[in-house]
Design a protein around this motif. Structure first.
Motif, short mmCIF file in Angstrom:
data_model
loop_
_atom_site.label_atom_id
_atom_site.label_comp_id
_atom_site.label_asym_id
_atom_site.label_seq_id
_atom_site.Cartn_x
_atom_site.Cartn_y
_atom_site.Cartn_z
N HIS A 63 53.05 11.61 47.94
CA HIS A 63 54.39 11.66 48.52
C HIS A 63 54.61 13.05 49.12
CE1 HIS A 63 58.76 10.07 47.99
NE2 HIS A 63 58.48 10.44 49.21
N VAL A 64 53.96 13.28 50.28
CA VAL A 64 53.94 14.63 50.84
C VAL A 64 54.98 14.81 51.95
CG1 VAL A 64 51.51 14.89 50.31
CG2 VAL A 64 52.17 13.99 52.54
N ALA A 65 55.65 13.75 52.37
CA ALA A 65 56.57 13.84 53.49
C ALA A 65 57.67 14.90 53.30
CB ALA A 65 57.20 12.47 53.76
N PRO A 66 58.27 15.04 52.10
CA PRO A 66 59.35 16.03 51.96
C PRO A 66 58.92 17.48 52.18
CG PRO A 66 59.40 14.45 50.17
CD PRO A 66 58.13 14.23 50.90
N ILE A 67 57.63 17.75 52.23
CA ILE A 67 57.16 19.12 52.40
C ILE A 67 57.71 19.72 53.69
CG2 ILE A 67 55.10 20.53 52.91
CD1 ILE A 67 53.59 18.92 50.89
N TYR A 68 57.75 18.94 54.77
CA TYR A 68 58.21 19.46 56.05
C TYR A 68 59.71 19.72 56.04
CZ TYR A 68 53.66 17.57 57.24
OH TYR A 68 52.31 17.28 57.24
N VAL A 69 60.46 18.87 55.37
CA VAL A 69 61.90 19.10 55.26
C VAL A 69 62.18 20.32 54.39
CG1 VAL A 69 64.11 18.08 54.64
CG2 VAL A 69 62.31 16.63 55.55
N ILE A 70 61.39 20.50 53.33
CA ILE A 70 61.54 21.68 52.47
C ILE A 70 61.32 22.95 53.28
CG2 ILE A 70 60.49 22.95 50.56
CD1 ILE A 70 59.99 20.29 49.17
N ASN A 71 60.27 22.99 54.08
CA ASN A 71 60.00 24.17 54.89
C ASN A 71 61.09 24.40 55.93
OD1 ASN A 71 57.06 25.54 54.58
ND2 ASN A 71 56.98 23.40 53.95
N LEU A 72 61.63 23.32 56.50
CA LEU A 72 62.75 23.47 57.43
C LEU A 72 63.94 24.12 56.74
CD1 LEU A 72 64.14 22.90 60.15
CD2 LEU A 72 64.71 20.63 59.28
N LEU A 73 64.23 23.68 55.52
CA LEU A 73 65.36 24.26 54.77
C LEU A 73 65.07 25.70 54.37
CD1 LEU A 73 66.36 21.22 52.52
CD2 LEU A 73 67.45 22.02 54.62
N ILE A 74 63.81 26.04 54.14
CA ILE A 74 63.46 27.43 53.84
C ILE A 74 63.73 28.33 55.05
CG2 ILE A 74 61.54 29.00 53.32
CD1 ILE A 74 60.38 26.84 51.53
N THR A 75 63.42 27.85 56.25
CA THR A 75 63.75 28.62 57.44
C THR A 75 65.26 28.82 57.55
OG1 THR A 75 63.93 26.69 58.91
CG2 THR A 75 61.74 27.65 58.63
N ASP A 76 66.02 27.79 57.19
CA ASP A 76 67.48 27.93 57.19
C ASP A 76 67.94 28.95 56.16
OD1 ASP A 76 67.67 25.96 59.14
OD2 ASP A 76 67.89 24.35 57.70
N LEU A 77 67.25 28.99 55.03
CA LEU A 77 67.60 29.94 53.98
C LEU A 77 67.43 31.38 54.47
CD1 LEU A 77 68.52 29.88 51.00
CD2 LEU A 77 66.12 30.06 50.35
N PHE A 78 66.34 31.63 55.17
CA PHE A 78 66.12 32.96 55.74
C PHE A 78 67.18 33.28 56.80
CE2 PHE A 78 61.68 32.52 54.17
CZ PHE A 78 61.61 33.73 53.48
#
Length: 291
Positions: A63-78
């Motif tokens: 179940h690897v699909a959420p990895i890309y959304v997680i990274n997108l949210l990390i960019t938002d965090l920065f």
């Protein structure tokens, strides 16, 4: 971005590379920007952290699909952290340049991860399920994420490519959306609620890009970076909050009822009558698109 971000994002005037930008007369613009920034940070920061944690719990070997959304949210965090620094009105040149570079890089990375979400998270899993099934590994996903983080370095080193870098994903978004919808219309193994959620996610990403990023890109191409108004940045600042909606589309429940009322993806009568039986029979085939 770059030089313009220095002038707009801080105190209204800044001198760099022998070019001076001054927006000190636009006090109303800066007041609106500051109020908007406070709202975005106060709402977006805690919700982004919660969403990242919740999505992290979903990441498994199959179940690897959420990895890309997680990274997108990390960019938002920065980006949110950079906004906090802007509000402090730090006059240090080195601090200013560092956080301007971080913000620019994270904006580029967020667009890259939008492409990843549509391509790997939706298009390939629907249009080319067999190809995706044998390549949906943690290792390949991590490699793609590394590329998505490294690629935006070019906009920090070469500011002149900024509008072209951000404009390139637009035709890709359209192509992947059309291709996914066509594949879904021919599919009989994907449940109706999943069809609606898939199309909804694609449309949401396209709307975020079109409404928040595309106007800024067009303005850069028309008037140039050095002539932009501070108002041009306001839609871009909203992207961290807009990206949180992607997490909502990954959760079943209320969003399914909303999408059902909108009827994003119409089912055949045979699909309605046999949905439950096919869902059991084709569970393995649909596992990659069910959260």
């Amino acid at each position: 971005m770059e030089d313009v971000y220095i002038s707009i994002s801080l105190d209204g005037s800044f001198n760099t590379n022998n070019v001076t930008f001054s927006f000190s007369d636009d006090t109303g613009v800066f007041f609106i920007r500051d109020v908007l920034t406070y709202i975005i940070v106060s709402i977006g920061l805690p919700l982004t952290l919660l969403a990242i944690y919740a999505l992290y719990l979903l990441v498994r070997n199959d179940h690897v699909a959420p990895i890309y959304v997680i990274n997108l949210l990390i960019t938002d965090l920065f980006q949110l952290c950079c906004m906090i620094v802007w509000l402090t009105r730090d006059k240090n040149l080195l601090v200013t340049v560092i956080f301007i570079g971080i913000y620019d890089h994270c904006m580029g990375a967020s667009v890259c991860f939008m492409v990843c979400i549509i391509l790997y998270y939706r298009y390939l899993v629907i249009a080319h399920p067999l190809w995706y099934r044998f390549r949906r590994t943690i290792k390949s996903s991590v490699a793609i994420c590394v590329v998505a983080w490294v690629l935006p370095v070019v906009i920090v080193l070469f500011p002149s490519v900024i509008p072209y870098f951000f404009l390139l994903p637009f035709p890709l978004f359209i192509f992947f959306l059309v291709g996914t919808v066509r594949a879904l219309c021919a599919s009989i193994s994907v449940p109706s609620d999943e069809k609606r959620r898939i199309v909804g996610t694609l449309v949401l990403v396209l709307l975020i890009y079109t409404l928040l990023f595309l106007p800024y890109i067009i303005l850069i191409l028309i008037v140039g970076i050095s002539h932009l108004s501070g108002l041009a940045l306001l839609p871009v600042l909203l992207s961290p909050l807009a990206d949180l909606l992607l997490y909502v589309f990954m959760k079943k429940g209320i969003i399914d009822k909303f999408l059902a009322s909108v009827c994003c993806c119409r089912m055949d009568s045979n699909d309605i009558n046999g949905e439950r039986e096919r869902e059991i029979k084709d569970r393995d085939d649909t596992e990659t698109v069910i959260y």
